[in-house]
Motif scaffolding. Structure first.
Motif, PDB file in Angstrom:
ATOM      1  N   MET A  23     -26.582  -7.250 -53.839  1.00 56.14           N
ATOM      2  CA  MET A  23     -25.157  -7.026 -53.683  1.00 56.14           C
ATOM      3  C   MET A  23     -24.355  -6.967 -54.906  1.00 56.14           C
ATOM      4  N   ASN A  24     -23.564  -5.850 -54.996  1.00 53.07           N
ATOM      5  CA  ASN A  24     -22.842  -5.676 -56.124  1.00 53.07           C
ATOM      6  C   ASN A  24     -23.692  -5.890 -57.483  1.00 53.07           C
ATOM      7  N   GLY A  25     -24.897  -5.747 -57.341  1.00 51.03           N
ATOM      8  CA  GLY A  25     -25.602  -5.816 -58.672  1.00 51.03           C
ATOM      9  C   GLY A  25     -26.351  -7.327 -58.767  1.00 51.03           C
ATOM     10  N   LEU A  26     -26.110  -8.094 -57.884  1.00 55.50           N
ATOM     11  CA  LEU A  26     -26.189  -9.670 -57.879  1.00 55.50           C
ATOM     12  C   LEU A  26     -27.532  -9.768 -57.077  1.00 55.50           C
ATOM     13  N   ALA A  27     -28.475 -10.387 -57.527  1.00 55.46           N
ATOM     14  CA  ALA A  27     -29.663 -11.013 -56.646  1.00 55.46           C
ATOM     15  C   ALA A  27     -29.237 -12.077 -56.024  1.00 55.46           C
ATOM     16  N   VAL A  28     -29.609 -12.340 -54.698  1.00 49.91           N
ATOM     17  CA  VAL A  28     -29.048 -13.157 -54.048  1.00 49.91           C
ATOM     18  C   VAL A  28     -30.142 -13.980 -53.204  1.00 49.91           C
ATOM     19  N   SER A  29     -30.064 -15.204 -52.976  1.00 55.37           N
ATOM     20  CA  SER A  29     -31.006 -15.965 -52.145  1.00 55.37           C
ATOM     21  C   SER A  29     -30.401 -16.616 -51.000  1.00 55.37           C
ATOM     22  N   GLU A  30     -30.930 -16.742 -49.879  1.00 53.27           N
ATOM     23  CA  GLU A  30     -30.144 -17.237 -48.781  1.00 53.27           C
ATOM     24  C   GLU A  30     -30.966 -18.020 -47.889  1.00 53.27           C
ATOM     25  N   ALA A  31     -30.495 -19.322 -47.289  1.00 50.96           N
ATOM     26  CA  ALA A  31     -31.407 -20.017 -46.365  1.00 50.96           C
ATOM     27  C   ALA A  31     -30.575 -20.361 -45.243  1.00 50.96           C
ATOM     28  N   GLY A  32     -30.922 -20.508 -44.053  1.00 53.74           N
ATOM     29  CA  GLY A  32     -30.140 -21.321 -42.863  1.00 53.74           C
ATOM     30  C   GLY A  32     -29.841 -20.088 -42.283  1.00 53.74           C
TER      31      GLY A  32
ATOM     32  N   ALA B  26     -19.966 -18.923 -40.042  1.00 59.33           N
ATOM     33  CA  ALA B  26     -18.364 -18.361 -40.677  1.00 59.33           C
ATOM     34  C   ALA B  26     -18.183 -18.972 -42.250  1.00 59.33           C
ATOM     35  N   VAL B  27     -18.691 -20.111 -42.366  1.00 56.05           N
ATOM     36  CA  VAL B  27     -18.428 -20.701 -43.535  1.00 56.05           C
ATOM     37  C   VAL B  27     -19.731 -21.181 -44.317  1.00 56.05           C
ATOM     38  N   PRO B  28     -20.131 -20.390 -45.351  1.00 59.44           N
ATOM     39  CA  PRO B  28     -21.410 -20.698 -45.976  1.00 59.44           C
ATOM     40  C   PRO B  28     -21.281 -21.694 -47.036  1.00 59.44           C
ATOM     41  N   VAL B  29     -22.234 -22.232 -47.669  1.00 58.06           N
ATOM     42  CA  VAL B  29     -22.181 -23.258 -48.956  1.00 58.06           C
ATOM     43  C   VAL B  29     -22.753 -22.044 -49.980  1.00 58.06           C
TER      44      VAL B  29
ATOM     45  N   ALA C  50     -27.190 -18.312 -52.747  1.00 57.21           N
ATOM     46  CA  ALA C  50     -26.902 -18.418 -54.372  1.00 57.21           C
ATOM     47  C   ALA C  50     -27.168 -17.321 -54.961  1.00 57.21           C
ATOM     48  N   PRO C  51     -26.364 -16.931 -55.748  1.00 59.12           N
ATOM     49  CA  PRO C  51     -26.568 -15.693 -56.670  1.00 59.12           C
ATOM     50  C   PRO C  51     -26.987 -15.924 -58.071  1.00 59.12           C
TER      51      PRO C  51
ATOM     52  N   ALA D 263     -16.626 -11.370 -59.415  1.00 62.37           N
ATOM     53  CA  ALA D 263     -17.952 -11.071 -58.939  1.00 62.37           C
ATOM     54  C   ALA D 263     -18.446 -11.964 -57.710  1.00 62.37           C
ATOM     55  N   ILE D 264     -17.890 -13.527 -57.802  1.00 62.26           N
ATOM     56  CA  ILE D 264     -18.122 -14.097 -56.571  1.00 62.26           C
ATOM     57  C   ILE D 264     -17.293 -13.722 -55.356  1.00 62.26           C
ATOM     58  N   VAL D 265     -15.881 -13.355 -55.610  1.00 59.32           N
ATOM     59  CA  VAL D 265     -15.198 -12.783 -54.648  1.00 59.32           C
ATOM     60  C   VAL D 265     -15.669 -11.417 -53.956  1.00 59.32           C
ATOM     61  N   ASP D 266     -16.215 -10.501 -55.001  1.00 60.10           N
ATOM     62  CA  ASP D 266     -16.843  -9.318 -54.246  1.00 60.10           C
ATOM     63  C   ASP D 266     -18.075  -9.641 -53.696  1.00 60.10           C
ATOM     64  N   LEU D 267     -18.688 -10.679 -54.105  1.00 56.79           N
ATOM     65  CA  LEU D 267     -20.049 -11.286 -53.023  1.00 56.79           C
ATOM     66  C   LEU D 267     -19.393 -11.528 -51.622  1.00 56.79           C
ATOM     67  N   LEU D 268     -18.499 -12.540 -51.812  1.00 53.35           N
ATOM     68  CA  LEU D 268     -17.930 -13.057 -50.431  1.00 53.35           C
ATOM     69  C   LEU D 268     -17.489 -11.782 -49.512  1.00 53.35           C
ATOM     70  N   ASP D 269     -16.833 -10.944 -50.121  1.00 54.10           N
ATOM     71  CA  ASP D 269     -16.278  -9.806 -49.223  1.00 54.10           C
ATOM     72  C   ASP D 269     -17.623  -9.011 -48.628  1.00 54.10           C
ATOM     73  N   GLN D 270     -18.660  -8.724 -49.551  1.00 51.44           N
ATOM     74  CA  GLN D 270     -19.763  -7.974 -49.039  1.00 51.44           C
ATOM     75  C   GLN D 270     -20.460  -8.952 -47.892  1.00 51.44           C
ATOM     76  N   LEU D 271     -20.373 -10.173 -47.881  1.00 46.37           N
ATOM     77  CA  LEU D 271     -20.945 -10.837 -47.010  1.00 46.37           C
ATOM     78  C   LEU D 271     -20.120 -11.037 -45.704  1.00 46.37           C
TER      79      LEU D 271
END
Length: 263
Positions: free
Chosen positions: A1-10, A14-17, A45-46, A69-77
């Motif tokens: 996402m936006n060139g960021l590698a991201v891990s997810e769990a759960g 609406a509100v991630p950690v 976590a990116p 970059a984090i704001v962009d990630l939140l937008d993409q999510l």
């Protein structure tokens, strides 16, 4: 996402950690938080730009660029606001984001973090010198030389070796130089008064990188912030004593529930 590698769990919610790693680390450092928090929350976590599996980004210059970059990630999510957990340098980025984009941060955790290296000329100079050491020593030797300072004196040798290996796999130039130079120019002190969300400051009892005295300054400058000291842990308190660290997260979120029942 936006060139960021991201891990997810759960499960998505609406509100991630959102977990932000330190300057010598990567998203892999949060494995023990994902295993615990991910049972009930959506964890994200990116890798920072220029770190780990994320793309290099030559446009990154300042700490606020990492926040963007984090704001962009939140937008993409498609996430309006997230709970932020920032460790060390990740906490520096998270604090600036909470101050400058308060609508994007629900609750804030600053773990083993700092005001930024610009508060002290010697600290800033040392930070600027790090990329040269990485270039001359190579990632493996550079990481091995630094890893012991990130943990308490009692840390098992296996953990010290794992931290060194993870750092060597995460850092590279030019990304590490961009981060170090941004940190050398950053002092968040005046921005702390702008943070209005519930905030928890965490520090390892034996942290020599961002020591308890620094955590006390953060707590003092952020209105309503609370402080938890993690026993038997150094700078990477989330890895060295994950049980106590995760318990601190659980207690903080329970004491500051979000609207809609998100814990």
């Amino acid at each position: 996402m936006n060139g960021l590698a991201v891990s997810e769990a759960g499960e998505r919610a609406a509100v991630p950690v959102l977990f932000l790693h330190g300057i010598g680390s990567s998203r892999s450092t949060f494995a023990l938080q994902f295993a615990h928090v991910g049972r009930n929350r959506w964890c994200v976590a990116p890798d920072a730009p220029g770190y780990g599996d994320s793309d290099d980004n030559p446009a990154i210059v300042a700490t606020d660029d990492y926040g963007a970059a984090i704001v962009d990630l939140l937008d993409q999510l498609e996430v309006r606001a997230a709970d932020l957990v920032g460790v060390s340098w990740g906490g520096v980025i998270a604090a600036r984001l909470a101050a400058t984009h308060p609508e994007r941060v629900a609750r804030l955790v600053l773990a083993d973090s700092t005001r930024g290296s610009a508060v002290d000329p010697a600290r800033a100079a040392a930070m600027r010198a790090r990329p040269g050491a990485l270039a001359s020593d190579g990632a493996a030797a550079f990481s091995q030389a630094r890893s012991h300072r990130l943990l308490s004196p009692a840390a098992p040798s296996e953990l010290v070796a794992a931290v060194a290996a993870d750092m060597a796999a995460a850092i590279r130039l030019p990304g590490y130089a961009q981060a170090a130079n941004a940190m050398a120019r950053t002092d968040n002190t005046e921005l702390f008064a702008m943070i209005g969300c519930p905030t928890l400051v965490i520090v390892g009892e034996h942290d020599v990188v961002c020591p308890p005295a620094e955590a006390a300054i953060l707590t003092e400058h952020i209105h309503g912030a609370s402080l938890v000291t993690i026993p038997d842990a150094g700078h990477l308190s989330n890895r060295e004593n994950p049980i106590a660290f995760n318990r601190a997260l659980d207690t903080f979120w329970a004491d500051h529930p979000l609207a809609g029942g998100v814990g």
